[in-house]
Design an enzyme around this catalytic site. Structure first.
Site, PDB file in Angstrom:
ATOM      1  N   GLU A  94       0.837  -1.214   0.000  1.00 23.18           N
ATOM      2  CA  GLU A  94       0.000   0.000   0.000  1.00 23.18           C
ATOM      3  C   GLU A  94       0.867   1.258   0.000  1.00 23.18           C
ATOM      4  OE1 GLU A  94      -2.435  -1.550   3.392  1.00 23.18           O
ATOM      5  OE2 GLU A  94      -4.029  -0.625   2.213  1.00 23.18           O
ATOM      6  N   GLU A 136      -4.060  -9.483   3.548  1.00 20.71           N
ATOM      7  CA  GLU A 136      -4.813  -9.170   4.766  1.00 20.71           C
ATOM      8  C   GLU A 136      -5.972 -10.129   5.032  1.00 20.71           C
ATOM      9  OE1 GLU A 136      -3.615  -6.959   2.696  1.00 20.71           O
ATOM     10  OE2 GLU A 136      -2.801  -5.244   3.778  1.00 20.71           O
TER      11      GLU A 136
HETATM   12  N1  COA Z   1       4.395  -8.366  11.677  1.00 17.75           N
HETATM   13  C1  COA Z   1       5.156  -8.822  12.687  1.00 17.75           C
HETATM   14  N2  COA Z   1       5.989  -9.850  12.588  1.00 17.75           N
HETATM   15  C2  COA Z   1       6.064 -10.453  11.384  1.00 17.75           C
HETATM   16  C3  COA Z   1       5.317 -10.044  10.285  1.00 17.75           C
HETATM   17  C4  COA Z   1       4.446  -8.942  10.458  1.00 17.75           C
HETATM   18  N3  COA Z   1       3.706  -8.475   9.457  1.00 17.75           N
HETATM   19  N4  COA Z   1       5.596 -10.846   9.237  1.00 17.75           N
HETATM   20  C5  COA Z   1       6.517 -11.724   9.675  1.00 17.75           C
HETATM   21  N5  COA Z   1       6.798 -11.473  10.968  1.00 17.75           N
HETATM   22  C6  COA Z   1       7.762 -12.194  11.817  1.00 17.75           C
HETATM   23  C7  COA Z   1       7.308 -13.632  12.080  1.00 17.75           C
HETATM   24  O1  COA Z   1       6.451 -13.688  13.200  1.00 17.75           O
HETATM   25  C8  COA Z   1       8.650 -14.304  12.318  1.00 17.75           C
HETATM   26  O2  COA Z   1       9.025 -13.984  13.639  1.00 17.75           O
HETATM   27  P1  COA Z   1       9.908 -14.996  14.500  1.00 17.75           P
HETATM   28  O3  COA Z   1      11.188 -15.153  13.757  1.00 17.75           O
HETATM   29  O4  COA Z   1      10.020 -14.338  15.820  1.00 17.75           O
HETATM   30  O5  COA Z   1       9.112 -16.274  14.543  1.00 17.75           O
HETATM   31  C9  COA Z   1       9.593 -13.573  11.371  1.00 17.75           C
HETATM   32  O6  COA Z   1       8.962 -12.322  11.072  1.00 17.75           O
HETATM   33  C10 COA Z   1       9.852 -14.298  10.065  1.00 17.75           C
HETATM   34  O7  COA Z   1       8.595 -14.655   9.491  1.00 17.75           O
HETATM   35  P2  COA Z   1       8.352 -16.085   8.818  1.00 17.75           P
HETATM   36  O8  COA Z   1       6.939 -16.120   8.375  1.00 17.75           O
HETATM   37  O9  COA Z   1       8.808 -17.146   9.736  1.00 17.75           O
HETATM   38  O10 COA Z   1       9.367 -16.006   7.599  1.00 17.75           O
HETATM   39  P3  COA Z   1       9.157 -16.401   6.091  1.00 17.75           P
HETATM   40  O11 COA Z   1      10.408 -16.010   5.412  1.00 17.75           O
HETATM   41  O12 COA Z   1       8.673 -17.807   5.982  1.00 17.75           O
HETATM   42  O13 COA Z   1       7.946 -15.511   5.526  1.00 17.75           O
HETATM   43  C11 COA Z   1       6.704 -13.495   5.107  1.00 17.75           C
HETATM   44  C12 COA Z   1       8.076 -14.118   5.448  1.00 17.75           C
HETATM   45  C13 COA Z   1       6.850 -12.013   5.158  1.00 17.75           C
HETATM   46  C14 COA Z   1       6.265 -13.934   3.703  1.00 17.75           C
HETATM   47  C15 COA Z   1       5.653 -14.002   6.108  1.00 17.75           C
HETATM   48  O14 COA Z   1       6.139 -13.775   7.416  1.00 17.75           O
HETATM   49  C16 COA Z   1       4.314 -13.319   5.997  1.00 17.75           C
HETATM   50  O15 COA Z   1       3.492 -13.719   5.206  1.00 17.75           O
HETATM   51  N6  COA Z   1       4.096 -12.285   6.840  1.00 17.75           N
HETATM   52  C17 COA Z   1       2.815 -11.651   6.974  1.00 17.75           C
HETATM   53  C18 COA Z   1       2.507 -10.762   5.823  1.00 17.75           C
HETATM   54  C19 COA Z   1       1.172 -10.128   6.043  1.00 17.75           C
HETATM   55  O16 COA Z   1       0.177 -10.752   6.297  1.00 17.75           O
HETATM   56  N7  COA Z   1       1.156  -8.797   5.924  1.00 17.75           N
HETATM   57  C20 COA Z   1      -0.036  -8.055   6.088  1.00 17.75           C
HETATM   58  C21 COA Z   1      -0.167  -7.625   7.497  1.00 17.75           C
HETATM   59  S1  COA Z   1      -1.648  -6.661   7.709  1.00 17.75           S
END
Ligand code: COA
Length: 748
Positions: free
Chosen positions: A152, A172
């Site tokens: 965004e 989301e």
């Molecule tokens: N807010 C806070 N923490 C987040 C985060 C977020 N949006 N996205 C990832 N993290 C944290 C995870 O909790 C994890 O923490 P930890 O190491 O303490 O367990 C760390 O970042 C790594 O995330 P992980 O999912 O294990 O790594 P990945 O490489 O497999 O995937 C992403 C990375 C970004 C693709 C995945 O974390 C993801 O889909 N995140 C959410 C994205 C999302 O929904 N965004 C919209 C939010 S409104």
């Protein structure tokens, strides 16, 4: 202050060492002139918050977000970007701006831990608006993941330049939300209503190539330094005086028959995301983008976002996101515990479980030796495996080359000598202790001394199995769920003597094959099946009391379960539960209650084993899996109720749900008390990923917290008064939490 920095001109962060001479500290902000140790380059750096700084790369201003691990948009990120925008806007020497993130990823979205709390500082909507309002070109430098609020904010920039490996998405809905930072308004203006709703409604990210095709990004660069590429792009845009593209000023797309389009998208989403509120709100927000001015659309988006943020569905989904990552953290086992290398895997048994487990490892790239002692059984197993590979090829999920590799990766054998070089072996033979002990004695003899010896038992005592070997420290449970190459859950069961490095290796291995491993202690049924026992028990008692199998199943599917318990029993095979009851009866661990499992046992006696015999709790047309009510079963239930003296009555759907779900919560509380599960969130992960508990309810523990533990306790006590204390005595943990006005979540 000494710092390590980068000029950003195609260099990695560690390449230059700068000496920072902090000058004119601006209260919380800091400005510093950085010079290379050689003194050949100078870089003005202003710190805007603890996670955001701005740099000057010649006449290009660069805003750098640095909030590891994923550059989540915490308040300091938003406030920092806002401050950097003000500074760079005012600086006439800056001709264009790049928004860049340190590390390997662009912003992966809002900080999930901060959702649901009162927002502080600037909002994502304000940040996008501030970037968009700049009067010099602003380029987002995208790499890694540009997700949620990250995308965004990128949409607020005038141009987007992406590394070819970037994934761009608005996920989301997976958190029960819609984009709340202007995404529902800007995206349709850029890519059209259909493509926007495809992204927002599915939550699935697109590749950089797809984003380029959609017009979501303006330039894709092959693996080069994204910052250098974006800075060069910003220079080009400035030199060519390219008009700035502010999406808020772009007319919304005109859609000839908007109602028809949105209603067809809605019916699709009602099917694919059954029972979820967020996708439907996304449609409402996108409708506003097309039918109302930009600022009104933003207000609609904000209202819908706020409603969802405070919904139980979003709380549940956010809880699961965090719980599914927390499971990997093992209490008492340091993260840096050395693990054993697992390069080759063995599987004993070519039945449904053994085949699925072999496929799970094979599809993840590990060579597998599959052993069945009968040549005919081995042939059947290898043929079934070949069918799965052929199906994947036929559906275009794998290429011909991958297909050939997969076929070559599983080697069948009828002799355990095939395990002479494996690093881990999983036994998946029939659930019979004597048989398993024999298998383990052989495995100990044949497998290398470093190999981990795992059992896929779903309920048997791991210590008793380990006792058949002279190396119980190497024995562990790896309880896969059927079909094992598809279901993501694996219970990793720790025996009394299982070595720490074996546990750490198993957890890491499970993650490496894209499964979710949950650590469980050793007890009958571990976490999942131990809880299932009470759920199934009540589902059957309700039949005796007057409900039909279809009413029970219908009520629980209405609650959100993927399948009703009776349809599930038919699918799994009723003989499996019957064998478990026989074993427990022999051990003396079955409750002294003639109603326990009586209907299922009678069905098995009649040869009605479930889908595989076209008859179980339901009947099935040949070749069909559709459960059909069967009057023979209704008669049998009535006869048994009469024989056992159970009075039949009308049973409500609400009672069905409470009678089946509350025992899950009560047993889970005991599992926590005994330390069988590490934390409540782990139990939720098990039930959502292995037993079809609705994700939007977050799992049994989250559901209990949402319901209110006082209410759960009251109903347990009430059922205890009606049906006796045998099954309904509340777990002391629930009583304690209620007395302390606490929740399960406080134990996570
Ligand atoms: N807010 C806070 N923490 C987040 C985060 C977020 N949006 N996205 C990832 N993290 C944290 C995870 O909790 C994890 O923490 P930890 O190491 O303490 O367990 C760390 O970042 C790594 O995330 P992980 O999912 O294990 O790594 P990945 O490489 O497999 O995937 C992403 C990375 C970004 C693709 C995945 O974390 C993801 O889909 N995140 C959410 C994205 C999302 O929904 N965004 C919209 C939010 S409104």
């Amino acid at each position: 202050m000494d710092r390590v920095g980068s000029t950003g001109e195609g260099r990695t962060r560690a390449m230059y060492s700068f000496v920072c001479k902090r000058s004119c500290p601006l209260s919380t902000l800091g400005r510093a002139t950085l010079a290379t140790s050689a003194g050949t380059q100078a870089l003005v750096v202003t710190e805007h918050s603890e996670t955001v700084r701005s740099e000057r790369h010649g006449e290009i201003g660069v805003i750098v977000v640095d909030n590891p691990p994923v550059n989540a948009i915490a308040p300091s990120v938003r406030d920092g970007i806002y401050s950097a925008v003000q500074e760079l806007s005012a600086d006439e020497a800056v001709g264009a701006v790049v928004l860049h993130c340190a590390g390997s990823t662009f912003m992966a979205g809002a900080d999930i831990r901060g959702l649901g709390a009162r927002p502080t500082g600037r909002t994502t909507t304000e940040i996008s608006a501030a970037l968009e309002a700049m009067r010099k070109p602003v380029v987002a430098a995208l790499q890694g993941n540009a997700l949620g609020g990250g995308l965004e904010i990128a949409l607020g920039c005038h141009f987007r330049c992406a590394h070819s490996g970037t994934r761009l998405g608005l996920p989301e809905v997976n958190l029960g939300l819609i984009p709340g930072g202007g995404g529902t308004q800007r995206l349709p203006r850029l890519v059209g209503v259909e493509a926007a709703l495809q992204m927002i409604g599915s939550g699935k990210p697109v590749t950089a190539a797809e984003a380029l095709r959609l017009g979501l990004v303006d330039r894709v660069v092959e693996p080069v330094d994204i910052l250098a590429a974006a800075v060069a792009y910003a220079r080009e845009l400035r030199d060519a005086a390219v008009p700035l593209r502010r999406l808020s000023e772009v007319a919304p797309p005109s859609v000839p028959d908007l109602d028809a389009l949105l209603s067809s998208i809605e019916s699709g989403l009602r099917r694919t995301r059954k029972g979820e509120q967020a996708p439907l709100k996304a449609i409402e927000a996108v409708r506003a983008a097309v039918t109302t001015p930009f600022h009104e659309g933003l207000a609609t988006e904000a209202r819908l976002f706020a409603e969802l943020e405070n919904s139980s569905q979003s709380r549940a989904l956010r809880h699961l996101f965090l719980a599914e990552r927390q499971v990997a953290k093992l209490r008492g086992i340091p993260v840096d515990t050395p693990v054993r290398a697992v390069r080759r895997v063995g599987v004993v048994g070519g039945g449904t479980m053994g085949r699925g487990i072999a496929l799970a490892f094979c599809n993840a790239g590990l060579p597998v030796a599959l052993v069945e002692n009968e040549p005919a059984a081995l042939e059947r197993a290898m043929a079934a495996i070949a069918d799965v590979h052929a199906g994947a090829l036929g559906k275009g999920r794998i290429t011909a080359g991958q297909h050939a590799e997969r076929i070559a990766r599983i080697r069948g054998a009828t002799d355990m000598s095939a395990f002479a070089e494996v690093d881990l072996v999983i036994e998946a033979v029939f659930e019979d202790m004597a048989l398993k002990r024999r298998v383990f004695a052989d495995l100990e003899r044949i497998c290398p001394s470093h190999a981990i010896l795992a059992t896929n038992t779903s309920a048997l005592d791991i210590d008793a199995i380990a006792g058949a070997t002279g190396r119980p420290q190497d024995v562990i449970g790896l309880h896969f769920f059927s079909p094992a190459h598809i279901m993501r859950l694996v219970e990793v069961v720790q025996g009394r003597q299982t070595a720490t490095d074996v546990i750490a290796t198993a957890m890491k291995l499970v993650k490496s094959i894209d499964k979710i491993g949950v650590l469980a202690g050793n007890c009958d049924g571990f976490i999942g099946n131990r809880m299932l026992a009470g759920y199934r028990r009540e589902a059957e008692f309700l039949l005796l009391e007057g409900a039909s199998p279809q009413q029970v199943d219908h009520a629980l599917v209405g609650f959100g379960m993927a399948m009703g318990p009776h349809a599930m029993g038919d699918m799994a095979g009723l003989d499996i539960g019957a064998a478990g009851r026989r074993r427990r009866r022999a051990e003396g661990t079955l409750p002294d209650d003639p109603r326990f499992g009586v209907i299922a046992d009678k069905l098995v006696e009649l040869g009605r084993l479930g889908q595989k015999t076209s008859a179980g709790f339901y009947r099935y047309q040949p070749g069909s899996r559709d459960p059909l009510p069967d009057s023979e079963v209704a008669d049998l239930i009535e006869q048994e109720a009469l024989r056992l003296g159970v009075t039949r009555r009308q049973v409500s759907d609400e009672e069905i749900v409470e009678r089946c779900v509350y025992p899950l919560i009560n047993e889970a509380a005991r599992i926590l008390e005994e330390g069988i599960a590490q934390r409540p969130g782990d139990i939720d992960v098990v039930w959502v990923n292995g037993y079809g508990f609705p994700r939007v309810r977050g799992g049994p523990m989250q559901f209990a917290d949402e319901t209110g533990l006082a209410r759960v306790l009251e109903r347990l006590q009430q059922f205890g008064r009606q049906h006796g204390p045998l099954y309904w005595t509340p777990a002391p943990l629930i009583e304690r939490l209620v007395a302390e006005n606490a929740t399960f979540a406080t134990l996570n």
